[in-house]
Design a protein around this motif. Structure first.
Motif, PDB file in Angstrom:
ATOM      1  N   PHE A 514       0.841  -1.194   0.000  1.00 41.62           N
ATOM      2  CA  PHE A 514       0.000   0.000   0.000  1.00 41.62           C
ATOM      3  C   PHE A 514       0.880   1.249   0.000  1.00 41.62           C
ATOM      4  N   THR A 515       0.288   2.375  -0.353  1.00 42.62           N
ATOM      5  CA  THR A 515       0.906   3.686  -0.167  1.00 42.62           C
ATOM      6  C   THR A 515       0.078   4.452   0.851  1.00 42.62           C
ATOM      7  N   GLY A 516       0.752   5.056   1.815  1.00 42.91           N
ATOM      8  CA  GLY A 516       0.062   5.878   2.806  1.00 42.91           C
ATOM      9  C   GLY A 516       0.095   7.334   2.403  1.00 42.91           C
ATOM     10  N   THR A 517      -1.006   8.044   2.617  1.00 45.24           N
ATOM     11  CA  THR A 517      -1.036   9.471   2.281  1.00 45.24           C
ATOM     12  C   THR A 517      -0.358  10.327   3.345  1.00 45.24           C
ATOM     13  N   LEU A 518      -0.038   9.759   4.499  1.00 44.86           N
ATOM     14  CA  LEU A 518       0.761  10.493   5.478  1.00 44.86           C
ATOM     15  C   LEU A 518       2.200  10.589   4.977  1.00 44.86           C
ATOM     16  N   PRO A 519       2.946  11.622   5.389  1.00 45.88           N
ATOM     17  CA  PRO A 519       4.335  11.767   4.928  1.00 45.88           C
ATOM     18  C   PRO A 519       5.186  10.552   5.279  1.00 45.88           C
ATOM     19  N   SER A 520       6.155  10.279   4.436  1.00 45.05           N
ATOM     20  CA  SER A 520       7.160   9.228   4.656  1.00 45.05           C
ATOM     21  C   SER A 520       6.594   7.819   4.547  1.00 45.05           C
ATOM     22  N   MET A 521       5.479   7.645   3.827  1.00 41.26           N
ATOM     23  CA  MET A 521       4.883   6.310   3.725  1.00 41.26           C
ATOM     24  C   MET A 521       4.626   5.950   2.253  1.00 41.26           C
TER      25      MET A 521
END
Length: 554
Positions: A514-521
């Motif tokens: 997955f890709t997180g929309t929070l920074p650094s994810m």
């Protein structure tokens, strides 16, 4: 009397070194040409830049354009102090080179010899590898971001070192690849402090700055220190207005050096005179790194070897908190340009090249004429064979699709762009300014593509069916970062929460990546135990910070 005379001579020498470095007058027509390059920045309502040029051991030009401080309406001058960002690294590189000359440090030393707080991660990390960004040590900006820091927080040198000490894995086997790491240069600055018994600021003051008369230059080891004539960093907001960027960083060795173009001119002159460091240390700082496979990289002790219009160059850029910087040296012409800017709208590399064009002119090879590469029409069978999904990196996939008589590509989170065939295998992607070269195995099956010198494997034609959201919900903890994230159910998918970063969304890219929309994810890849139960996830922030593991604790 003899002692007094000696003192007077010493004072006279010091005054001669520290005296202002006046720019030698250029012909008016040349000055006008240089000024014309920066007309867009020469205004009283926007940040800008300062430029200095050296040739044959003298500063021949120095000028400021735009504003250092918009609130107080202070203009940029050659004496304005900028954060030079990663241009700082060459000073840490010279410090290590000089200490090697004194026998206090060796290139082959394991960093744990000097900084024993570094964990034993299964392979020695050498001074040489830290200098050349081949150590595998994770970069602190993304890693501290994942731990919960924001870039306008106070980020201290001690916090950066503590992060490094707690790393329990590396990006790659030391020496196997080149990947930029600010953390490596922070460890080098700490090495200087350990072996000399002085603070990094004190050692660089006494051994680099004072001997060259760089009286306005300092490594800022206290983010609250008052530095006269300091520029503020700016960025432009979506509404078009300028915003000041907070700068509370203390990253000794990798950044956090304050200087002026006048002082940096003295430094570039030293590249030729070698007054500080001497020929041996200077030669060492120009020694490129070598990987485990014997290949040589362009990077060397905080500078990068390059070429411009047929001439060999030594250069380095920097970027932090609105500041963008560049130092260019052309050794064969004893020529250099320094560009320090306080807004990312300035392209300091291009600015330095344009000034070089004006002043070196015909001494350089002609600029290459733009030519249109050939366009090849690929057969339908080839287009169909290339269509598919390719993994560019963790959480980063490219979908290549057939579009009539051509192909398009869409990377994760980006728009669709055309692909232009230059040959049977190579397709140019204008949106990326790079090519994708498709690869086949011995049977002719397409197995991947080469993009920016990295092999991206082709994914199976059928993506795995998604697992139930309930499998992933829970609390995840990184003992390395002392950070906790909550994965939660939300309408239509999964959410992720951090107490400082807030709430974001997890976007499925492929399988359980997955890709997180929070920074650094960029990539949050869930992992399962032998029974098939999710027991953690691995975060890959970018190429500089990989494989950060979180365990599912409930």
């Amino acid at each position: 009397m003899a002692r007094l005379l000696a003192r007077l001579i010493a004072v006279a020498i010091l005054l001669s070194v520290a005296a202002p470095l006046p720019a030698q007058p250029l012909p008016g027509a040349i000055t006008v040409r240089i000024d014309s390059l920066f007309t867009a920045f020469n205004r009283t309502d926007a940040p800008g830049l300062a430029v200095a040029v050296v040739r044959d051991g003298r500063m021949i030009f120095a000028k400021g354009y735009g504003m250092a401080d918009l609130e107080h309406r202070v203009a940029i001058t050659p004496s304005t102090v900028f954060d030079v960002a990663s241009v700082s690294k060459q000073f840490a590189g010279m410090a290590i080179a000089m200490l090697i000359g004194e026998g206090k440090v060796r290139l082959g030393d394991d960093i744990r010899r000097h900084v024993p707080e570094m964990a034993d991660i299964g392979a020695p990390i050498t001074i040489d590898q830290l200098l050349h960004h081949t150590s595998g040590v994770r970069d602190w900006p993304g890693t501290l971001g994942l731990a919960g820091w924001q870039y306008d927080d106070v980020i201290s040198f001690e916090q950066i070192l503590t992060m490094a000490y707690h790393q329990r894995s590396l990006n790659f086997v030391p020496g196997s690849e080149y990947t930029y790491s600010n953390t490596g240069y922070n460890l080098l600055a700490e090495t200087v402090q350990r072996v000399t018994g002085q603070s990094f600021r004190a050692w660089t003051d006494a051994n680099l700055f004072q001997p060259l008369g760089m009286t306005r230059t300092v490594f800022r080891d206290d983010h609250t220190a008052v530095i006269p004539d300091r520029a503020l960093g700016y960025t432009r907001a979506p509404d078009g207005r300028w915003r000041a960027v907070t700068n509370n960083l203390t990253a000794l060795g990798s950044s956090s050096m304050m200087s002026t173009v006048e002082d940096m001119a003295r430094w570039v002159i030293n590249f030729d005179s070698m007054r500080v460091g001497g020929a041996q240390a200077m030669a060492l700082t120009r020694t490129r790194g070598v990987l485990n496979d014997g290949s040589t990289i362009p990077y060397a002790f905080g500078v990068s070897h390059g070429e411009y219009r047929g001439a060999a160059t030594v250069n380095h850029s920097g970027s932090w908190a609105g500041f963008v910087t560049y130092v260019l040296h052309v050794p064969q012409h004893r020529f250099g340009v320094v560009v320090l800017a306080n807004a990312p709208q300035v392209n300091p590399t291009r600015a330095a090249q344009q000034v070089t064009d004006v002043l070196l002119g015909s001494a350089l090879a002609p600029l290459a004429a733009a030519t249109e590469p050939p366009v090849v029409q690929l057969p339908a069978a080839t287009l169909d064979a290339y269509a598919g999904t390719y993994k560019l990196g963790p959480g980063w996939y490219a979908q290549v699709r057939r579009d009539g008589n051509g192909l398009t590509v869409q990377a994760s989170g980006e728009g669709v762009g055309p692909m232009v065939a230059r040959s049977e295998q190579e397709l140019w992607v204008p949106n990326y300014g790079a090519s994708m070269t498709f690869q086949r195995d011995g049977t002719g099956r397409v197995t991947g593509l080469l993009y920016r010198e990295r092999v991206s494997p082709r994914m199976p034609d059928r993506e795995p069916a998604p697992a139930p959201a309930q499998d992933y919900i829970g609390e995840y903890f990184s003992s390395e970062l002392q950070a906790t994230y909550l994965v939660e159910a939300r309408s239509g998918g999964l959410g992720v929460r951090h107490r400082r970063r807030g709430v974001g969304v997890l976007i499925r890219r492929w399988g359980e990546d997955f890709t997180g929309t929070l920074p650094s994810m960029r990539s949050v890849a869930f992992v399962r135990d032998a029974r098939g139960k999710v027991n953690g996830f691995v975060v890959n922030i970018d190429e500089r910070s990989r494989d950060i593991r979180f365990a599912k604790v409930r």
